[in-house]
Design a protein around this motif. Structure first.
Motif, PDB file in Angstrom:
ATOM      1  N   LEU A 142      -7.824   9.187   1.237  1.00 58.03           N
ATOM      2  CA  LEU A 142      -7.609   8.946  -0.190  1.00 58.03           C
ATOM      3  C   LEU A 142      -8.769   9.543  -0.985  1.00 58.03           C
ATOM      4  N   THR A 143      -8.463  10.398  -1.945  1.00 49.95           N
ATOM      5  CA  THR A 143      -9.512  11.016  -2.752  1.00 49.95           C
ATOM      6  C   THR A 143      -9.894  10.101  -3.913  1.00 49.95           C
ATOM      7  N   GLN A 144     -11.037  10.392  -4.525  1.00 48.79           N
ATOM      8  CA  GLN A 144     -11.465   9.628  -5.686  1.00 48.79           C
ATOM      9  C   GLN A 144     -10.503   9.855  -6.854  1.00 48.79           C
ATOM     10  N   ARG A 145      -9.939  11.053  -6.942  1.00 52.97           N
ATOM     11  CA  ARG A 145      -8.966  11.328  -7.999  1.00 52.97           C
ATOM     12  C   ARG A 145      -7.726  10.459  -7.821  1.00 52.97           C
ATOM     13  N   THR A 146      -7.283  10.265  -6.575  1.00 54.00           N
ATOM     14  CA  THR A 146      -6.111   9.417  -6.340  1.00 54.00           C
ATOM     15  C   THR A 146      -6.407   7.972  -6.724  1.00 54.00           C
ATOM     16  N   ALA A 147      -7.627   7.515  -6.462  1.00 50.56           N
ATOM     17  CA  ALA A 147      -8.009   6.163  -6.878  1.00 50.56           C
ATOM     18  C   ALA A 147      -7.899   6.025  -8.394  1.00 50.56           C
ATOM     19  N   SER A 148      -8.312   7.062  -9.121  1.00 52.03           N
ATOM     20  CA  SER A 148      -8.179   7.048 -10.583  1.00 52.03           C
ATOM     21  C   SER A 148      -6.712   7.086 -10.994  1.00 52.03           C
ATOM     22  N   ASP A 149      -5.898   7.834 -10.242  1.00 53.06           N
ATOM     23  CA  ASP A 149      -4.458   7.889 -10.534  1.00 53.06           C
ATOM     24  C   ASP A 149      -3.814   6.520 -10.354  1.00 53.06           C
ATOM     25  N   ALA A 153       0.834  -1.207   0.000  1.00 46.36           N
ATOM     26  CA  ALA A 153       0.000   0.000   0.000  1.00 46.36           C
ATOM     27  C   ALA A 153       0.865   1.252   0.000  1.00 46.36           C
ATOM     28  N   ARG A 154       1.905   1.269   0.834  1.00 49.94           N
ATOM     29  CA  ARG A 154       2.792   2.443   0.871  1.00 49.94           C
ATOM     30  C   ARG A 154       3.458   2.666  -0.474  1.00 49.94           C
ATOM     31  N   ALA A 155       3.899   1.580  -1.128  1.00 47.96           N
ATOM     32  CA  ALA A 155       4.586   1.706  -2.418  1.00 47.96           C
ATOM     33  C   ALA A 155       3.665   2.298  -3.479  1.00 47.96           C
ATOM     34  N   ILE A 156       2.424   1.851  -3.515  1.00 51.09           N
ATOM     35  CA  ILE A 156       1.479   2.373  -4.513  1.00 51.09           C
ATOM     36  C   ILE A 156       1.151   3.840  -4.232  1.00 51.09           C
ATOM     37  N   LEU A 157       0.922   4.184  -2.977  1.00 51.53           N
ATOM     38  CA  LEU A 157       0.607   5.571  -2.640  1.00 51.53           C
ATOM     39  C   LEU A 157       1.788   6.496  -2.943  1.00 51.53           C
ATOM     40  N   ASP A 158       3.006   6.018  -2.690  1.00 51.62           N
ATOM     41  CA  ASP A 158       4.187   6.818  -3.029  1.00 51.62           C
ATOM     42  C   ASP A 158       4.313   6.988  -4.543  1.00 51.62           C
ATOM     43  N   ALA A 159       3.965   5.925  -5.291  1.00 52.54           N
ATOM     44  CA  ALA A 159       4.126   5.963  -6.747  1.00 52.54           C
ATOM     45  C   ALA A 159       3.213   7.006  -7.398  1.00 52.54           C
ATOM     46  N   VAL A 160       2.050   7.261  -6.793  1.00 51.27           N
ATOM     47  CA  VAL A 160       1.129   8.250  -7.367  1.00 51.27           C
ATOM     48  C   VAL A 160       1.220   9.592  -6.646  1.00 51.27           C
ATOM     49  N   GLY A 161       2.202   9.723  -5.739  1.00 55.80           N
ATOM     50  CA  GLY A 161       2.418  11.001  -5.072  1.00 55.80           C
ATOM     51  C   GLY A 161       1.347  11.379  -4.075  1.00 55.80           C
ATOM     52  N   HIS A 162       0.758  10.373  -3.405  1.00 57.27           N
ATOM     53  CA  HIS A 162      -0.273  10.674  -2.412  1.00 57.27           C
ATOM     54  C   HIS A 162       0.363  11.377  -1.215  1.00 57.27           C
ATOM     55  N   PRO A 163      -0.152  12.547  -0.824  1.00 54.40           N
ATOM     56  CA  PRO A 163       0.493  13.324   0.240  1.00 54.40           C
ATOM     57  C   PRO A 163       0.240  12.790   1.646  1.00 54.40           C
ATOM     58  N   GLY A 164      -0.630  11.809   1.794  1.00 57.79           N
ATOM     59  CA  GLY A 164      -0.989  11.300   3.110  1.00 57.79           C
ATOM     60  C   GLY A 164      -2.408  11.689   3.449  1.00 57.79           C
ATOM     61  N   GLY A 165      -2.954  11.036   4.471  1.00 58.57           N
ATOM     62  CA  GLY A 165      -4.325  11.345   4.862  1.00 58.57           C
ATOM     63  C   GLY A 165      -5.341  10.610   4.023  1.00 58.57           C
TER      64      GLY A 165
END
Length: 492
Positions: free
Chosen positions: A189-196, A175-187
């Motif tokens: 998860l937005t619907q846009r990040t899910a699309s990313d 999970a951390r690797a995927i969130l880092d790969a799309v530049g998720h800032p933390g906190g």
């Protein structure tokens, strides 16, 4: 004739396209017979014994690269032609399929020794043997999907979850690797990040009105398209469905070969989805602060990350023991009283069947998960202390509605750990003997004496009571519907 000795050289290594020794051998035979050349003539042309060439053609010996080059020259063809991935003729394809079947588990289990498939064996015999082998495998899969086998698989998985306090470090890392790969800032998860995340994995999202009814989503792996129901957008949050579908791709899941593997994949996908929606790096400090303030609340976790109560409850069980030092239990109970999901590592003694499985058992009427159905206030959480033979437990519960009826979702802890939670001041109390045969599953003696001979209820038999679980690689999925749907929606 002088036969050269086998040189000590590296065997030819097959590529990733599945061109193996058996396929190469059959292609050599196919080209040789098309040229009208006998095995002895080819052997003489490459200075090898006919027996050596026969072993190569039958896939029992990996050819060396130099041998393949010599054979190709003798046959008047190229090395590339012998290694091409184009399909063989039907006869050769059937021989290869049967050769592989004979080396597989089904033949070994039946005690059938491998035999040479000579040219005199009719094509019809090969087809019949392959059909029988396929039917045996199908029946084996069907037997493995009986309710008893499913309960055993579920019990093994629950034991693993308890051993690890329902915490899987490798999935947290994914999970951390995927969130880092799309530049998720933390906190949250937005619907846009899910699309990313979908785009990062090579998928485009397509919302359709005709998604097969037995599915939550359908992934077209060939064209990189993920189909979801258009009704999800009307409900306002499609993140969970998107992430559940993508989690299997992130985890590299292959088509399950057993019900145990199917269950394990579902648990892993749901866990990863929760870890993406409620990232551990952000949620753990939030929960640790709440513990310091003695104000842990599943509702607060739900609201901070804009997820369902069940997702928040599941995620709390992942993090509670490892990061907060709090053993917990989780229950999901249908309005009929049947336990549909369960987890515990706090020694709560739930009813079990003879295999030790909790799921499918009746939850005690006095337990929080049943009492909450009778509470008219569905806006606020329901809290209750329950005395049991193994101690007192405190639970918080909510009721959720679905197409399968109402379910309660509850999280509970031992009495000593109640001090960390909001709702600990509740005055609701209950007494449960849920591990005893006389609790709930048998009527009180005075009622039984009064009515046993004077009543005749018409049983609403559950439709799954007499049937085995749905069979196939993905139980419950209508494969024909899925394939027809993909065919209709595939890009031109």
């Amino acid at each position: 004739m002088t036969v050269a000795a086998e040189p000590e050289s590296t065997p030819f290594v097959t590529d990733d396209e599945g061109v193996d020794a058996l396929t190469i051998g059959r292609r050599i035979r196919q080209v040789r017979t098309a040229r009208g050349m006998t095995l002895e003539e080819l052997a003489a042309a490459v200075s090898r014994a006919p027996s050596q060439l026969s072993m190569i053609e039958n896939g029992r010996r990996e050819p060396k690269l130099t041998q393949l080059q010599a054979i190709a020259r003798a046959l008047g063809t190229t090395l590339e032609a012998l290694l091409e991935a184009e399909p063989l003729d039907e006869r050769s394809a059937m021989e290869i399929a049967l050769e592989r079947a004979m080396s597989g588990q089904t033949f070994r289990t039946l005690g059938i020794a491998p035999f040479r498939i000579g040219r005199s064996v009719p094509d019809g015999v090969l087809r019949a043997m392959l059909a029988l082998q396929g039917e045996i495998d199908r029946l084996k899969d069907e037997r493995s999907a009986t309710p008893e086998e499913a309960r055993r698989a579920n019990l093994d998985l629950r034991r693993l979850m308890r051993t690890q306090s329902n915490y899987f470090p490798e999935l947290e890392a994914q999970a951390r690797a995927i969130l880092d790969a799309v530049g998720h800032p933390g906190g949250p998860l937005t619907q846009r990040t899910a699309s990313d995340i979908a785009a990062h994995l090579g998928f485009t999202l397509h919302y359709v009105p005709d998604l097969p009814t037995t599915t939550r989503s359908v992934a077209d792996l060939r064209n990189g398209r993920l189909y979801l129901s258009s009704s999800l957008t009307a409900k306002g949050d499609s993140r969970t469905a998107v992430l559940q579908a993508l989690s299997s791709r992130i985890l590299g899941h292959a088509e399950p070969t057993s019900y145990a593997e199917f269950l394990r994949q579902r648990v892993e996908a749901n866990y990863l989805t929760g870890a993406l929606l409620i990232p551990g790096a952000h949620a753990v400090p939030v929960l640790q602060d709440a513990k310091k303030e003695r104000s842990i609340s599943i509702e607060d976790l739900r609201d901070v990350y804009s997820v369902s109560y069940e997702t928040a409850a599941h995620r709390f069980t992942n993090l509670a023991t490892v990061h907060l030092g709090i053993p917990v239990h989780f229950l999901k109970v249908h309005e009929s009283g049947t336990i549909t999901k369960a987890y515990e590592n706090d020694d709560v003694n739930f009813p079990t069947d003879r295999l030790g499985s909790i799921e499918g058992q009746m939850c005690c009427r006095k337990w929080t998960s049943r009492e909450v159905f009778d509470i008219p206030d569905r806006f606020n959480p329901y809290y209750q202390y329950t005395d049991t033979g193994s101690g007192t437990y405190w639970c918080t519960a909510r009721v959720q509605n679905s197409s399968e009826g109402a379910h309660s979702v509850s999280v509970g802890v031992r009495f000593d750990d109640t001090k960390w939670f909001l709702g600990r001041d509740t005055t609701n109390r209950g007494v449960s003997k849920h591990a005893s045969e006389v609790c709930c599953r048998r009527a009180p003696a005075e009622l039984e004496d009064a009515w046993r001979g004077s009543s005749w209820p018409n049983v609403a038999t559950p439709r799954t009571l007499l049937a085995t679980l749905p069979t196939g690689a993905f139980p419950g999925i209508d494969a024909t519907d899925v394939y027809e749907f993909l065919q209709a929606h595939a890009p031109a």
